[in-house]
Design a protein around this motif. Sequence first.
Motif, mmCIF file in Angstrom:
data_model
loop_
_atom_site.group_PDB
_atom_site.id
_atom_site.type_symbol
_atom_site.label_atom_id
_atom_site.label_comp_id
_atom_site.label_asym_id
_atom_site.label_seq_id
_atom_site.Cartn_x
_atom_site.Cartn_y
_atom_site.Cartn_z
ATOM 1 N N ILE A 177 -1.966 -32.153 0.783
ATOM 2 C CA ILE A 177 -3.357 -32.520 0.555
ATOM 3 C C ILE A 177 -4.227 -31.677 1.468
ATOM 4 O O ILE A 177 -3.985 -31.608 2.680
ATOM 5 C CB ILE A 177 -3.607 -34.011 0.831
ATOM 6 C CG1 ILE A 177 -2.688 -34.873 -0.043
ATOM 7 C CG2 ILE A 177 -5.070 -34.356 0.587
ATOM 8 C CD1 ILE A 177 -2.928 -34.724 -1.522
ATOM 9 N N ARG A 178 -5.252 -31.042 0.882
ATOM 10 C CA ARG A 178 -6.196 -30.223 1.640
ATOM 11 C C ARG A 178 -7.541 -30.943 1.675
ATOM 12 O O ARG A 178 -8.108 -31.250 0.625
ATOM 13 C CB ARG A 178 -6.337 -28.851 0.983
ATOM 14 C CG ARG A 178 -7.298 -27.905 1.696
ATOM 15 C CD ARG A 178 -7.296 -26.557 1.007
ATOM 16 N NE ARG A 178 -7.709 -26.663 -0.387
ATOM 17 C CZ ARG A 178 -7.344 -25.798 -1.345
ATOM 18 N NH1 ARG A 178 -6.541 -24.784 -1.054
ATOM 19 N NH2 ARG A 178 -7.760 -25.967 -2.594
ATOM 20 N N HIS A 179 -8.015 -31.199 2.889
ATOM 21 C CA HIS A 179 -9.294 -31.905 3.056
ATOM 22 C C HIS A 179 -10.332 -30.931 3.606
ATOM 23 O O HIS A 179 -10.081 -30.224 4.587
ATOM 24 C CB HIS A 179 -9.137 -33.084 4.017
ATOM 25 C CG HIS A 179 -10.422 -33.830 4.256
ATOM 26 N ND1 HIS A 179 -10.934 -34.725 3.357
ATOM 27 C CD2 HIS A 179 -11.306 -33.791 5.292
ATOM 28 C CE1 HIS A 179 -12.072 -35.219 3.819
ATOM 29 N NE2 HIS A 179 -12.314 -34.666 4.998
ATOM 30 N N ARG A 180 -11.490 -30.908 2.963
ATOM 31 C CA ARG A 180 -12.582 -30.033 3.385
ATOM 32 C C ARG A 180 -13.562 -30.830 4.229
ATOM 33 O O ARG A 180 -14.195 -31.762 3.754
ATOM 34 C CB ARG A 180 -13.302 -29.437 2.166
ATOM 35 C CG ARG A 180 -14.446 -28.503 2.523
ATOM 36 C CD ARG A 180 -15.121 -27.941 1.280
ATOM 37 N NE ARG A 180 -15.626 -28.996 0.418
ATOM 38 C CZ ARG A 180 -16.791 -29.606 0.614
ATOM 39 N NH1 ARG A 180 -17.558 -29.279 1.644
ATOM 40 N NH2 ARG A 180 -17.182 -30.550 -0.208
ATOM 41 N N TYR A 181 -13.668 -30.448 5.513
ATOM 42 C CA TYR A 181 -14.628 -31.084 6.411
ATOM 43 C C TYR A 181 -16.018 -30.470 6.256
ATOM 44 O O TYR A 181 -17.026 -31.160 6.425
ATOM 45 C CB TYR A 181 -14.161 -30.958 7.861
ATOM 46 C CG TYR A 181 -12.959 -31.829 8.177
ATOM 47 C CD1 TYR A 181 -13.103 -33.175 8.463
ATOM 48 C CD2 TYR A 181 -11.675 -31.282 8.160
ATOM 49 C CE1 TYR A 181 -11.994 -33.961 8.746
ATOM 50 C CE2 TYR A 181 -10.559 -32.059 8.444
ATOM 51 C CZ TYR A 181 -10.737 -33.401 8.742
ATOM 52 O OH TYR A 181 -9.634 -34.186 9.005
ATOM 53 N N SER A 182 -16.058 -29.185 5.988
ATOM 54 C CA SER A 182 -17.322 -28.473 5.789
ATOM 55 C C SER A 182 -17.033 -27.245 4.952
ATOM 56 O O SER A 182 -15.888 -27.015 4.534
ATOM 57 C CB SER A 182 -17.942 -28.083 7.134
ATOM 58 O OG SER A 182 -17.165 -27.081 7.776
ATOM 59 N N ASP A 183 -18.054 -26.442 4.709
ATOM 60 C CA ASP A 183 -17.845 -25.223 3.937
ATOM 61 C C ASP A 183 -16.931 -24.245 4.657
ATOM 62 O O ASP A 183 -16.329 -23.373 4.021
ATOM 63 C CB ASP A 183 -19.190 -24.547 3.654
ATOM 64 C CG ASP A 183 -20.064 -25.386 2.736
ATOM 65 O OD1 ASP A 183 -19.513 -26.093 1.880
ATOM 66 O OD2 ASP A 183 -21.301 -25.342 2.892
ATOM 67 N N ASP A 184 -16.796 -24.371 5.962
ATOM 68 C CA ASP A 184 -16.002 -23.430 6.753
ATOM 69 C C ASP A 184 -14.668 -23.997 7.224
ATOM 70 O O ASP A 184 -13.753 -23.233 7.524
ATOM 71 C CB ASP A 184 -16.790 -22.964 7.987
ATOM 72 C CG ASP A 184 -18.092 -22.281 7.628
ATOM 73 O OD1 ASP A 184 -18.164 -21.685 6.545
ATOM 74 O OD2 ASP A 184 -19.046 -22.364 8.436
ATOM 75 N N LEU A 185 -14.543 -25.313 7.315
ATOM 76 C CA LEU A 185 -13.394 -25.931 7.983
ATOM 77 C C LEU A 185 -12.602 -26.811 7.027
ATOM 78 O O LEU A 185 -13.166 -27.695 6.379
ATOM 79 C CB LEU A 185 -13.878 -26.765 9.176
ATOM 80 C CG LEU A 185 -12.799 -27.378 10.075
ATOM 81 C CD1 LEU A 185 -12.002 -26.273 10.771
ATOM 82 C CD2 LEU A 185 -13.442 -28.307 11.109
ATOM 83 N N THR A 186 -11.276 -26.569 6.939
ATOM 84 C CA THR A 186 -10.386 -27.390 6.118
ATOM 85 C C THR A 186 -9.120 -27.723 6.904
ATOM 86 O O THR A 186 -8.723 -26.979 7.814
ATOM 87 C CB THR A 186 -9.996 -26.670 4.812
ATOM 88 O OG1 THR A 186 -9.300 -25.454 5.133
ATOM 89 C CG2 THR A 186 -11.208 -26.360 3.968
ATOM 90 N N LEU A 187 -8.492 -28.826 6.517
ATOM 91 C CA LEU A 187 -7.220 -29.257 7.110
ATOM 92 C C LEU A 187 -6.259 -29.582 5.970
ATOM 93 O O LEU A 187 -6.621 -30.302 5.035
ATOM 94 C CB LEU A 187 -7.420 -30.484 7.996
ATOM 95 C CG LEU A 187 -6.139 -31.095 8.587
ATOM 96 C CD1 LEU A 187 -5.515 -30.144 9.603
ATOM 97 C CD2 LEU A 187 -6.430 -32.453 9.223
ATOM 98 N N GLN A 188 -5.055 -29.043 6.057
ATOM 99 C CA GLN A 188 -4.050 -29.308 5.029
ATOM 100 C C GLN A 188 -2.786 -29.855 5.678
ATOM 101 O O GLN A 188 -2.261 -29.266 6.631
ATOM 102 C CB GLN A 188 -3.725 -28.035 4.237
ATOM 103 C CG GLN A 188 -2.695 -28.249 3.131
ATOM 104 C CD GLN A 188 -2.558 -27.051 2.224
ATOM 105 O OE1 GLN A 188 -3.528 -26.346 1.963
ATOM 106 N NE2 GLN A 188 -1.346 -26.808 1.723
#
Length: 666
Positions: free
Chosen positions: A437-448
């Motif tokens: 699962i990839r979560h987008r915190y902002s347009d620049d930052l993601t966590l998978q």
Amino acid sequence: MAFERRTKRLWLVLAFCAALVLSAFPVPAFAQLFGGPQDETSENGAAGGFFGPIINLFSPKPLTSGPPAPDATPYAVSLTVNGGDSALRDRIEAASALERLRERAPSGAAGLVRRALADRRDINAALYAAGYYGGIIRIRLAGIAPDAPDIFQRVEAARARGPVPVEIDVQAGPLFQFGRVELLDAANRRPLAEAPSLTRLRLEPGEPALATSIVRAEGAIVDHWRRMAHPFARLADKEVVADHKTNKVDVTFLIAPGPVATFGHFTVVGADFLTPGFIEERIEITPGTPYSPEVLDRLRRRLLEYEAIASVRINEADRLAPDGSLPITIEVSARLPRYVGFSATYSSTDGSAINAYWGHRNLFGGGETLRLDAQISWFGEKSEAVPNADPFGYKLAATFVKPGIYTAQDDLVANAAVLREVTNAYVREAVTLLAGIRHRYSDDLTLQVSLDLEQSQVEDSTGTNDYGIVGVPIELTYDSTDSKLDPSRGWRATATVEPFAYLGEAGAGPTLFRGAVSTYHAFDENKRFILAGRMAAGSIVGAGLYDVPPQRRFYVGGGGSLRGYDYQSASPRNEDGIIIGGRSFFEASVEARLRVTDTIGIVPFFDMGSAFASEWPDFDSIKYSAGIGLRYYTAIGPLRIDLAFPLNPGPEDGDFGVYVSLGQAF
């Protein structure tokens, strides 16, 4: 075999150098040398002859402007510029049609006169652009001004004797500087609060009064007030006064900021190819939020990341709603849902590969993507660890992405593959699955967060072993760059931590750490000089070197890490000199990306790096390389050809490496 391989590499290097030469020297000279007679061109100015296609590929512009004009009037031009510097003369030469098109004779006397009259205007504009407001321009055709009553008779008489003499005399005069610069309210001519600084606008008193700076400032002023939540800001008027006594230019901008606004209702048009509410769920702009064009631009770029969407147009209403909000209409269009294609890569050190693929951009109507790849690879040389291995490999892979699995910010990402991989260190046959699962915190930052599964059979210098791997990689990604394939500004950074529940002979407990960061900086507005840097490092802790499966160890060397060295060659070796990989690594690269023309670039670069048997890099055996690359810029990204040389090679290292691919090295 070794001689044949070296010969093939040598021909590649010669071809690469020829491309560099063709891009660096004047094309007409090569047209004469290789393309036959100088007039051997097509109607659109393309070079002819055997080498014509090559010359046309690397030529920034056609060799000529087309077929000769009817009733051509040849002329000989003499251009004199007094005052200014060499840059000013270059500007004037570029602005002058008489100078620029002198090899292309105009049609009749009228054509030559029109060209001369246009030169007065264009050369004057070039002087203003460079800050020279008191210049004097004299143009003579056959000895008289182009607007003289008998100009046509004089030109015709001169043409009968040969090329018409044309004289251009430019007296640049003094360089003007900015004097008083004001930003005033158009309604009352009073100074505006929160106005941008003159330094930011490049209009500081005492600086050269370039007309281009004034024009550029107009857009910057409007953009400033739009960013201050004034969507209808405009430049009502401007007053530019050049004082020839003081050589100063006073500039007054009259600005109509318009009302302050907030975001109002968003209307979506054209999204019937997606599930209802798909676009609305991803707008993420609450009504009542202060208006910002940057917020709208980020929204547009975010929506374009979905492969199903071909275009996004954001239309602002021409008036505010009664509550002071600005209605917005988002118009989207669909891309073709299915696509097919192929790609190929070549490296004299890494091997070659051909890949064919099929994809669907909107599988179930919710922006889901599916891509199927079939790749055949050829290692090119005998594997050091398994010399009798077949050099051919393969990979059948499927990649699936489901947007909005929980919320609009959460995507399901899965990749499965069946493969055979041939390298200098091992030969692997495997089945792999990476799903998360990839979560987008902002347009620049993601966590998978993913599940990493692999079942493989690996043959290396110690024999053949079966490995089962179960890991949980956690990857944090930051990307503020302006382009995926050819960035000119911003940062990229990734950090991965992967604890293993099972890692081959090591069992449970080992943990992988890996990180990479790259940055890009353009030194000019046209992005013709970009400095790029990259650094990466990694470590596997909690396991011995031989307890880690060979395919999960770290290797350095080749086009993706250390150019100029053979694939994986900058890595630990056993007592027999066979590559075995390491538990840590370090890499760093720096490139100067220089555009010679709009389509051709030269890239000198420097790489360093190595893998280490220890858990953490010890830097005792760092390798270095340097080289130069050629870039051919296309609409989808730069075509890259790199030639690299090792600076401190060992006895097992080659003399150079050649790499061909699409996109920048990093």
